[in-house]
Design a protein around this motif. Structure first.
Motif, PDB file in Angstrom:
ATOM      1  N   LYS A  71      21.559 -45.191  72.683  1.00  0.00           N
ATOM      2  CA  LYS A  71      22.341 -45.906  73.963  1.00  0.00           C
ATOM      3  C   LYS A  71      21.413 -45.253  74.463  1.00  0.00           C
ATOM      4  N   PHE A  72      20.768 -44.260  74.666  1.00  0.00           N
ATOM      5  CA  PHE A  72      19.394 -43.704  75.577  1.00  0.00           C
ATOM      6  C   PHE A  72      18.167 -44.298  75.409  1.00  0.00           C
ATOM      7  N   PRO A  73      17.044 -43.879  76.247  1.00  0.00           N
ATOM      8  CA  PRO A  73      15.908 -44.794  75.960  1.00  0.00           C
ATOM      9  C   PRO A  73      15.192 -43.267  74.896  1.00  0.00           C
ATOM     10  N   ASN A  74      15.306 -41.987  75.133  1.00  0.00           N
ATOM     11  CA  ASN A  74      15.392 -40.913  74.327  1.00  0.00           C
ATOM     12  C   ASN A  74      15.511 -40.921  72.969  1.00  0.00           C
ATOM     13  N   GLU A  75      16.599 -42.173  73.233  1.00  0.00           N
ATOM     14  CA  GLU A  75      17.360 -41.527  71.328  1.00  0.00           C
ATOM     15  C   GLU A  75      16.497 -42.687  70.535  1.00  0.00           C
ATOM     16  N   LYS A  76      15.673 -43.870  70.816  1.00  0.00           N
ATOM     17  CA  LYS A  76      15.321 -44.857  70.347  1.00  0.00           C
ATOM     18  C   LYS A  76      13.813 -44.175  69.306  1.00  0.00           C
ATOM     19  N   PHE A  77      13.027 -42.790  69.678  1.00  0.00           N
ATOM     20  CA  PHE A  77      12.433 -42.511  68.918  1.00  0.00           C
ATOM     21  C   PHE A  77      12.330 -41.852  67.509  1.00  0.00           C
ATOM     22  N   THR A  78      11.887 -42.367  66.657  1.00  0.00           N
ATOM     23  CA  THR A  78      12.713 -41.686  64.968  1.00  0.00           C
ATOM     24  C   THR A  78      11.846 -40.622  64.718  1.00  0.00           C
ATOM     25  N   ASP A  79      11.455 -39.775  65.472  1.00  0.00           N
ATOM     26  CA  ASP A  79      11.126 -38.328  65.393  1.00  0.00           C
ATOM     27  C   ASP A  79      12.292 -37.462  66.701  1.00  0.00           C
ATOM     28  N   SER A  80      12.916 -38.161  67.306  1.00  0.00           N
ATOM     29  CA  SER A  80      14.106 -37.479  68.437  1.00  0.00           C
ATOM     30  C   SER A  80      15.102 -37.838  67.203  1.00  0.00           C
ATOM     31  N   VAL A  81      15.521 -38.927  66.623  1.00  0.00           N
ATOM     32  CA  VAL A  81      16.819 -39.519  65.682  1.00  0.00           C
ATOM     33  C   VAL A  81      17.117 -38.764  64.004  1.00  0.00           C
ATOM     34  N   ARG A  82      15.376 -38.667  63.348  1.00  0.00           N
ATOM     35  CA  ARG A  82      15.404 -37.288  62.572  1.00  0.00           C
ATOM     36  C   ARG A  82      15.617 -35.443  63.272  1.00  0.00           C
ATOM     37  N   ASP A  83      15.833 -35.264  64.299  1.00  0.00           N
ATOM     38  CA  ASP A  83      15.878 -33.986  64.809  1.00  0.00           C
ATOM     39  C   ASP A  83      16.658 -34.214  64.724  1.00  0.00           C
ATOM     40  N   ALA A  84      17.591 -35.039  65.251  1.00  0.00           N
ATOM     41  CA  ALA A  84      19.532 -35.192  65.647  1.00  0.00           C
ATOM     42  C   ALA A  84      19.789 -34.744  64.096  1.00  0.00           C
ATOM     43  N   VAL A  85      19.187 -35.661  62.920  1.00  0.00           N
ATOM     44  CA  VAL A  85      20.296 -35.496  61.786  1.00  0.00           C
ATOM     45  C   VAL A  85      20.047 -34.070  60.902  1.00  0.00           C
ATOM     46  N   LEU A  86      18.556 -33.384  61.089  1.00  0.00           N
ATOM     47  CA  LEU A  86      18.819 -32.310  61.033  1.00  0.00           C
ATOM     48  C   LEU A  86      19.477 -31.629  62.189  1.00  0.00           C
ATOM     49  N   ARG A  87      19.880 -30.930  62.764  1.00  0.00           N
ATOM     50  CA  ARG A  87      20.385 -30.574  64.145  1.00  0.00           C
ATOM     51  C   ARG A  87      22.130 -30.560  63.394  1.00  0.00           C
ATOM     52  N   TYR A  88      22.371 -31.740  62.809  1.00  0.00           N
ATOM     53  CA  TYR A  88      23.540 -31.908  62.480  1.00  0.00           C
ATOM     54  C   TYR A  88      24.158 -31.796  61.083  1.00  0.00           C
ATOM     55  N   GLY A  89      23.144 -31.278  60.617  1.00  0.00           N
ATOM     56  CA  GLY A  89      22.373 -31.469  58.296  1.00  0.00           C
ATOM     57  C   GLY A  89      23.301 -32.544  57.992  1.00  0.00           C
ATOM     58  N   ILE A  90      23.070 -34.010  58.557  1.00  0.00           N
ATOM     59  CA  ILE A  90      23.405 -34.817  57.693  1.00  0.00           C
ATOM     60  C   ILE A  90      22.475 -34.643  56.841  1.00  0.00           C
ATOM     61  N   ASP A  91      23.137 -35.212  55.308  1.00  0.00           N
ATOM     62  CA  ASP A  91      22.506 -35.300  54.325  1.00  0.00           C
ATOM     63  C   ASP A  91      23.103 -36.819  53.307  1.00  0.00           C
ATOM     64  N   HIS A  92      23.083 -37.679  54.385  1.00  0.00           N
ATOM     65  CA  HIS A  92      23.052 -39.222  53.777  1.00  0.00           C
ATOM     66  C   HIS A  92      22.279 -39.942  54.643  1.00  0.00           C
ATOM     67  N   PRO A  93      21.761 -41.519  54.189  1.00  0.00           N
ATOM     68  CA  PRO A  93      20.449 -41.920  54.628  1.00  0.00           C
ATOM     69  C   PRO A  93      20.667 -42.476  55.878  1.00  0.00           C
ATOM     70  N   VAL A  94      20.007 -42.275  56.881  1.00  0.00           N
ATOM     71  CA  VAL A  94      19.849 -42.960  57.891  1.00  0.00           C
ATOM     72  C   VAL A  94      18.860 -43.979  58.607  1.00  0.00           C
ATOM     73  N   VAL A  95      19.737 -44.971  59.329  1.00  0.00           N
ATOM     74  CA  VAL A  95      18.661 -45.889  60.153  1.00  0.00           C
ATOM     75  C   VAL A  95      17.955 -45.755  61.216  1.00  0.00           C
ATOM     76  N   ASN A  96      16.903 -46.323  61.302  1.00  0.00           N
ATOM     77  CA  ASN A  96      16.648 -46.465  63.011  1.00  0.00           C
ATOM     78  C   ASN A  96      16.612 -47.358  63.703  1.00  0.00           C
ATOM     79  N   ASP A  97      17.964 -47.850  64.475  1.00  0.00           N
ATOM     80  CA  ASP A  97      18.001 -49.359  64.355  1.00  0.00           C
ATOM     81  C   ASP A  97      17.886 -49.323  66.164  1.00  0.00           C
ATOM     82  N   ARG A  98      16.392 -48.998  66.256  1.00  0.00           N
ATOM     83  CA  ARG A  98      16.066 -49.301  67.399  1.00  0.00           C
ATOM     84  C   ARG A  98      15.526 -49.762  68.639  1.00  0.00           C
ATOM     85  N   SER A  99      16.001 -51.569  67.560  1.00  0.00           N
ATOM     86  CA  SER A  99      15.772 -52.194  68.727  1.00  0.00           C
ATOM     87  C   SER A  99      17.529 -52.991  68.638  1.00  0.00           C
ATOM     88  N   MET A 100      18.140 -52.520  68.389  1.00  0.00           N
ATOM     89  CA  MET A 100      19.887 -52.536  68.122  1.00  0.00           C
ATOM     90  C   MET A 100      20.021 -54.126  67.266  1.00  0.00           C
TER      91      MET A 100
END
Length: 496
Positions: free
Chosen positions: A77-106
Motif C-alpha cells: 500500500k505505502f511506498p516504503n512497503e515496496k522495498f524487499t528489505d522492508s518486507v524482509r524485516d516484516a517477515v522476521l518481525r511477524y515470525g512468518i515461516d512460509h514463503p513470501v514473494v514481493n509483488d512490488r509492482s502489484m
C-alpha cells in the motif's frame, strides 16, 4: 468417476520472473505445488487485518502439513512497503515461516483481480483457482473447509501428500528484536522497552543497564513471576510508580506488572481475538471481554486508554471497577470527526495524553487525531485526510502528509511524531497544526549525529523526558536518544 466438487475451472496465473522471494532459496513455480492445496495470501505489512490473517493461516497450515502450502504475496500500500528489505524485516518481525514473494509492482494483485487486503486465493492440486475469501478467516471454520477439500481431493486421487520445507530467514542475533514501544520515568532512572519480537520487556536504567527482564522470552500467555510470565509481541507500555501496564498485542490482552513484587497478571482480555467470536460484546467486565490487538496505552488517573488497533477505536479501562468500553470510535475503518463514539479511526497505533486531550496516531490514514477529554468528548483531525492520502510533506493542516505514523508524545507544547515509514521524527503544534521534520534524513539507516544527518529505520514508539526523546528504532533493533538541547542523536548501548 465423478468430478471433484472443489476442482477449479480457471488456471492460476503463474508467478512472473524477477520477483524477490523470502523464506525460499529459489523462485517458486506453481508446478512445484501440484498435488497440494495452495493458499495465496495477498497482504501488506502495515495492515492489522493482514497480521491477524497470518496467525490464522499459520494455525490452519499447522493442521495440514502434508496437504496445504501457504504463500504470502506482498502487494504494498505505502511506498516504503515496496522495498524487499522492508518486507524482509516484516517477515522476521511477524515470525512468518512460509514463503513470501514481493509483488512490488502489484502485478500478481492485478492478475488475480484482488481488491482488498487481506485476500485469500485457494488453488486446487492442479493449480486451478477454487475461489477467494476477502478479510480474516476463522481458524476453526478454515480447518473445517480445508478438511472437506482434503477428503474430496483424496477421493479423486488428486492429492500427493508430502511435507515441503523452505529456507527460513535467520532471526536477528541482537539483544533487541524489533522493539515496538517504550516508557520512561527519568525521576526514577527507569526505561521500559517492549522487546516485541523476543516476546518480553526490559527494565533498564537511563544509561542502558538492564535491571530486569520481564517474561521468559517464549511466546505464550501466562501470568506469574517475571521469569515465568509469557507475552506475545507486546507493544505499548505505561508506567505508574512501581506498576507497569502492558499492551500484550498478539495475546489481545492488557497485562499488569508489579515491578517491586515481580509479578505479572492479566487485567483485561481473554486471549481470544474480538471479531472471531460471534456476537462478542465490546464492553463489560474486562476479564471476560475479548480485545483485538491493543497497540498503545495512556494512563489518566484510574482510566487506562487503549489504542485498539484491531477494532479501529480507542477503549477505556476503568482500573477501579475492572470494566472496559469503547471511548472513541464507532468501529468501521476510516477517518471521520464528531462525537467520540461516532467517529471513525483506522488502526490507531499510538497515544499521547495531556490534561485536556488524548492524541492518537491513526496509522492507516497517516493521521493525527485529537480527542477532548471534557464531556462531551469530540474527535478532531489535526493532520490526515484519508486511507490513501500519504506522503512526506511538511506544512500546515491539510497540506501535511505523513506515512503510517505509529508513535507520538507530548512535551514543551509540541507533539513529537514517529513518522514511521518516512524514517523521520517530526513535531506538530496542536494549536496551529504546523508540522516540521525534526530528525532523520528520510532514508532508512542507522546513523548518529546531528538532526539532519541522523538516520532511522521505521521508528515506532517515542517517549519524552525533560530534555530528551527516547525512540524505539524498530528495524534497527535499537533505542535512540534525541537530545533536545544539543540537537544530537545517539544510540543507547544496552548492557547487563
Amino acid at each position: 468417476m465423478t468430478t471433484s466438487r472443489f476442482r477449479g475451472e480457471v488456471r492460476a496465473p503463474q508467478f512472473q520472473k524477477g520477483l524477490d522471494w523470502i523464506n525460499s532459496d529459489h523462485p517458486i513455480q506453481l508446478q512445484e505445488l501440484r498435488g497440494r492445496i495452495t493458499i495465496l495470501h495477498f497482504w501488506t505489512f502495515c495492515c492489522i487485518n493482514c497480521m491477524h490473517a497470518l496467525a490464522q493461516l499459520h494455525e490452519i497450515a499447522e493442521a495440514f502439513p502434508l496437504e496445504v502450502t501457504v504463500i504470502s504475496v506482498h502487494s504494498p500500500k505505502f511506498p516504503n512497503e515496496k522495498f524487499t528489505d522492508s518486507v524482509r524485516d516484516a517477515v522476521l518481525r511477524y515470525g512468518i515461516d512460509h514463503p513470501v514473494v514481493n509483488d512490488r509492482s502489484m502485478y500478481l494483485w492485478k492478475q488475480y483481480a484482488v481488491r482488498a487486503w487481506p485476500t485469500l486465493i485457494f488453488l486446487d492440486p492442479e493449480n486451478r483457482v477454487i475461489g477467494r475469501h476477502e478479510g480474516e478467516i476463522s481458524p476453526e471454520g478454515g480447518k473445517l473447509l480445508i478438511q472437506e477439500m482434503v477428503d474430496d481431493f483424496r477421493e479423486h486421487q488428486l492429492l500427493e501428500p508430502r511435507r515441503l520445507t523452505f529456507t527460513r530467514q535467520p532471526a536477528p542475533q541482537t539483544l533487541l528484536a524489533f522493539p515496538g514501544k517504550l516508557a520512561v520515568d527519568e525521576a526514577a532512572d527507569r526505561l521500559i522497552v517492549s522487546d516485541s519480537s523476543h516476546h518480553r520487556l526490559l527494565e533498564c536504567s537511563l544509561t542502558g543497564k538492564i535491571r530486569q527482564v520481564i517474561g521468559n522470552g517464549e511466546a505464550g500467555f501466562q501470568d506469574g513471576k517475571l521469569s515465568e510470565a509469557q507475552f506475545r509481541r507486546p507493544q505499548g507500555v505505561v508506567l505508574h510508580g512501581e506498576i507497569l501496564y502492558v499492551a500484550d498485542t498478539e495475546n489481545h490482552a492488557i497485562r499488569r506488572v508489579d515491578l517491586q513484587r515481580q509479578q505479572v497478571e492479566t487485567i483485561a482480555g481473554t486471549g481470544e481475538q474480538y471479531g472471531l467470536i460471534r456476537n462478542a460484546p465490546k464492553s463489560g467486565s474486562a476479564l471476560t471481554t475479548a480485545l483485538s490487538s491493543p497497540w498503545d496505552l495512556a494512563l489518566n488517573g484510574q482510566t487506562l486508554y487503549i489504542a485498539m488497533a484491531g477494532m479501529h477505536l480507542v477503549s477505556a479501562l476503568d482500573l477501579t471497577r475492572g470494566e472496559i468500553a469503547p471511548f472513541a470510535g464507532a468501529g468501521p475503518e476510516g477517518i471521520g470527526d464528531g462525537p467520540a463514539l461516532e467517529a471513525f479511526f483506522a488502526q490507531p497505533n499510538g497515544l499521547a495524553l495531556t490534561s485536556e486531550d488524548l492524541f492518537v496516531a491513526d496509522s492507516e490514514t497517516s493521521a493525527v487525531r485529537q480527542i477532548t477529554l471534557k464531556e462531551p468528548s469530540l474527535v478532531k483531525t489535526l493532520i490526515g485526510s484519508g486511507l490513501f492520502d500519504f506522503g512526506d510533506q511538511d506544512g500546515i493542516g491539510e497540506d501535511v502528509r505523513l506515512q503510517h505514523v505509529q508513535g507520538l508524545c507530548f512535551t514543551n507544547g509540541q507533539l513529537y511524531l514517529s513518522d514511521t515509514y518516512n524514517n523521520r521524527i517530526k513535531h506538530l503544534n496542536p494549536t496551529t497544526r504546523a508540522v516540521q521534520s525534526y530528525a532523520g534524513t528520510g532514508e532508512g539507516g542507522l546513523r548518529d549525529g546531528s538532526l539532519s544527518e541522523a538516520q532511522f529505520n521505521e521508528p515506532g514508539g517515542i517517549a519524552a523526558g525533560q530534555n530528551r526523546l527516547y525512540i524505539a528504532d524498530t528495524n534497527n533493533h535499537a533505542i535512540r536518544i534525541v537530545d533536545l538541547m544539543t540537537k544530537l542523536v545517539s544510540t543507547l548501548a544496552l548492557h547487563s
